[in-house]
Write a protein that holds these residues in place. Structure first.
Motif, PDB file in Angstrom:
ATOM      1  N   VAL A  36      27.009   6.061  71.951  1.00 19.81           N
ATOM      2  CA  VAL A  36      27.248   5.333  73.188  1.00 19.81           C
ATOM      3  C   VAL A  36      28.757   5.303  73.384  1.00 19.81           C
ATOM      4  CG1 VAL A  36      27.096   3.118  74.369  1.00 19.81           C
ATOM      5  CG2 VAL A  36      25.209   3.895  72.955  1.00 19.81           C
ATOM      6  N   SER A  37      29.206   5.745  74.539  1.00 18.82           N
ATOM      7  CA  SER A  37      30.629   5.725  74.859  1.00 18.82           C
ATOM      8  C   SER A  37      30.884   4.678  75.927  1.00 18.82           C
ATOM      9  CB  SER A  37      31.089   7.097  75.360  1.00 18.82           C
ATOM     10  OG  SER A  37      30.907   8.074  74.366  1.00 18.82           O
ATOM     11  N   ILE A  38      32.010   3.994  75.796  1.00 26.13           N
ATOM     12  CA  ILE A  38      32.420   2.993  76.779  1.00 26.13           C
ATOM     13  C   ILE A  38      33.832   3.349  77.204  1.00 26.13           C
ATOM     14  CG2 ILE A  38      32.725   0.543  77.273  1.00 26.13           C
ATOM     15  CD1 ILE A  38      31.002   0.040  74.697  1.00 26.13           C
ATOM     16  N   VAL A  53      24.556   5.243  81.947  1.00 23.88           N
ATOM     17  CA  VAL A  53      23.352   4.408  81.877  1.00 23.88           C
ATOM     18  C   VAL A  53      23.732   2.954  82.124  1.00 23.88           C
ATOM     19  CG1 VAL A  53      22.103   5.910  80.265  1.00 23.88           C
ATOM     20  CG2 VAL A  53      23.561   4.096  79.369  1.00 23.88           C
ATOM     21  N   THR A  54      22.743   2.189  82.563  1.00 26.04           N
ATOM     22  CA  THR A  54      22.928   0.737  82.675  1.00 26.04           C
ATOM     23  C   THR A  54      22.635   0.120  81.309  1.00 26.04           C
ATOM     24  OG1 THR A  54      20.621   0.305  83.226  1.00 26.04           O
ATOM     25  CG2 THR A  54      22.129   0.778  85.086  1.00 26.04           C
ATOM     26  N   ALA A  55      22.942  -1.145  81.148  1.00 27.84           N
ATOM     27  CA  ALA A  55      22.652  -1.847  79.894  1.00 27.84           C
ATOM     28  C   ALA A  55      21.149  -1.858  79.623  1.00 27.84           C
ATOM     29  CB  ALA A  55      23.211  -3.266  79.936  1.00 27.84           C
ATOM     30  N   GLU A  56      20.343  -2.019  80.666  1.00 30.85           N
ATOM     31  CA  GLU A  56      18.892  -2.036  80.504  1.00 30.85           C
ATOM     32  C   GLU A  56      18.369  -0.662  80.090  1.00 30.85           C
ATOM     33  OE1 GLU A  56      20.486  -3.214  83.330  1.00 30.85           O
ATOM     34  OE2 GLU A  56      20.381  -5.295  82.644  1.00 30.85           O
ATOM     35  N   GLN A  57      18.895   0.398  80.697  1.00 31.79           N
ATOM     36  CA  GLN A  57      18.491   1.751  80.319  1.00 31.79           C
ATOM     37  C   GLN A  57      18.895   2.046  78.872  1.00 31.79           C
ATOM     38  OE1 GLN A  57      20.595   3.717  83.498  1.00 31.79           O
ATOM     39  NE2 GLN A  57      18.685   4.157  84.622  1.00 31.79           N
ATOM     40  N   LEU A  58      20.069   1.594  78.490  1.00 36.37           N
ATOM     41  CA  LEU A  58      20.520   1.778  77.116  1.00 36.37           C
ATOM     42  C   LEU A  58      19.576   1.079  76.145  1.00 36.37           C
ATOM     43  CD1 LEU A  58      22.566   2.700  74.978  1.00 36.37           C
ATOM     44  CD2 LEU A  58      23.820   0.571  75.430  1.00 36.37           C
ATOM     45  N   THR A  73      21.195   5.664  63.333  1.00 43.40           N
ATOM     46  CA  THR A  73      22.496   5.003  63.366  1.00 43.40           C
ATOM     47  C   THR A  73      23.035   5.060  64.795  1.00 43.40           C
ATOM     48  OG1 THR A  73      23.015   5.609  61.088  1.00 43.40           O
ATOM     49  CG2 THR A  73      24.880   5.133  62.504  1.00 43.40           C
ATOM     50  N   LEU A  74      23.705   3.999  65.216  1.00 45.95           N
ATOM     51  CA  LEU A  74      24.344   3.987  66.531  1.00 45.95           C
ATOM     52  C   LEU A  74      25.849   4.043  66.347  1.00 45.95           C
ATOM     53  CD1 LEU A  74      24.164   3.753  69.622  1.00 45.95           C
ATOM     54  CD2 LEU A  74      24.360   1.277  69.329  1.00 45.95           C
ATOM     55  N   ALA A  75      26.473   5.012  67.004  1.00 41.90           N
ATOM     56  CA  ALA A  75      27.925   5.145  66.990  1.00 41.90           C
ATOM     57  C   ALA A  75      28.469   4.658  68.322  1.00 41.90           C
ATOM     58  CB  ALA A  75      28.320   6.600  66.762  1.00 41.90           C
ATOM     59  N   ILE A  76      29.362   3.692  68.264  1.00 40.38           N
ATOM     60  CA  ILE A  76      30.010   3.178  69.469  1.00 40.38           C
ATOM     61  C   ILE A  76      31.368   3.851  69.584  1.00 40.38           C
ATOM     62  CG2 ILE A  76      30.882   1.152  70.677  1.00 40.38           C
ATOM     63  CD1 ILE A  76      28.807  -0.501  69.104  1.00 40.38           C
ATOM     64  N   ASN A  77      31.564   4.510  70.685  1.00 46.90           N
ATOM     65  CA  ASN A  77      32.759   5.297  70.941  1.00 46.90           C
ATOM     66  C   ASN A  77      33.454   4.661  72.153  1.00 46.90           C
ATOM     67  OD1 ASN A  77      34.529   7.490  70.825  1.00 46.90           O
ATOM     68  ND2 ASN A  77      33.200   8.802  72.041  1.00 46.90           N
ATOM     69  N   ALA A  78      34.305   3.668  71.897  1.00 48.08           N
ATOM     70  CA  ALA A  78      34.895   2.896  72.993  1.00 48.08           C
ATOM     71  C   ALA A  78      36.386   3.168  73.131  1.00 48.08           C
ATOM     72  CB  ALA A  78      34.670   1.403  72.767  1.00 48.08           C
ATOM     73  N   ASP A  79      36.814   3.330  74.371  1.00 46.57           N
ATOM     74  CA  ASP A  79      38.237   3.435  74.656  1.00 46.57           C
ATOM     75  C   ASP A  79      38.924   2.169  74.178  1.00 46.57           C
ATOM     76  OD1 ASP A  79      40.169   5.109  76.712  1.00 46.57           O
ATOM     77  OD2 ASP A  79      40.699   2.984  76.613  1.00 46.57           O
ATOM     78  N   GLU A  80      40.160   2.291  73.712  1.00 49.58           N
ATOM     79  CA  GLU A  80      40.858   1.099  73.219  1.00 49.58           C
ATOM     80  C   GLU A  80      41.085   0.067  74.329  1.00 49.58           C
ATOM     81  OE1 GLU A  80      44.632   2.138  71.510  1.00 49.58           O
ATOM     82  OE2 GLU A  80      45.417   2.946  73.376  1.00 49.58           O
ATOM     83  N   ASN A  89      28.181  -6.293  74.187  1.00 48.23           N
ATOM     84  CA  ASN A  89      26.869  -6.113  74.807  1.00 48.23           C
ATOM     85  C   ASN A  89      26.109  -4.942  74.182  1.00 48.23           C
ATOM     86  OD1 ASN A  89      25.208  -4.787  77.341  1.00 48.23           O
ATOM     87  ND2 ASN A  89      25.127  -7.037  77.284  1.00 48.23           N
ATOM     88  N   VAL A  90      26.800  -3.840  73.916  1.00 52.51           N
ATOM     89  CA  VAL A  90      26.161  -2.688  73.272  1.00 52.51           C
ATOM     90  C   VAL A  90      25.699  -3.068  71.876  1.00 52.51           C
ATOM     91  CG1 VAL A  90      26.579  -0.388  72.315  1.00 52.51           C
ATOM     92  CG2 VAL A  90      27.329  -0.924  74.630  1.00 52.51           C
TER      93      VAL A  90
END
Length: 112
Positions: A36-38, A53-58, A73-80, A89-90
């Protein structure tokens, strides 16, 4: 459990990853990994294709993935500069989907 790792940026989405002195090399995790990228715009993107995707779709995608593989495993790939609330939320959606392993992509700090 939260582990950090480095990540090659994909041209589909440019992120400035936060730096971490504890970053691990890419490929350090052998489990099936969802991404998941933010972006700094706060938009959620799912998968290697970075589909918006929306939060609900995610949440639905995460539940489906856990139904197929409980050890995913879930990898969160978020911009700083991504909104922190989106990251939280993710993480909440992952917990609700019963994902047991989360990682956050970072880039390694330069050594002095």
């Amino acid at each position: 459990l939260l582990v950090t790792t480095t990540f090659k940026q994909q041209p589909a989405l440019r992120l400035t990853l936060p730096k971490s002195s504890q970053a691990k090399k890419a490929g350090a995790n052998d489990k099936e990994t969802l991404e998941v990228s933010i972006g700094k715009d706060g938009l959620l993107r799912f998968g290697r294709n970075a589909d918006v995707v929306t939060a609900e779709q995610l949440a639905a995608k995460l539940r489906d993935a856990v139904a197929k593989n409980p050890d995913v495993t879930l990898a969160i790939n978020a911009d700083e500069n991504a909104p922190w609330g989106k990251v939280v939320n993710v993480r909440d959606k992952a917990t609700e989907a019963k994902i047991k392993s989360l990682i956050a992509y970072t880039k390694e700090t330069t050594k002095p």
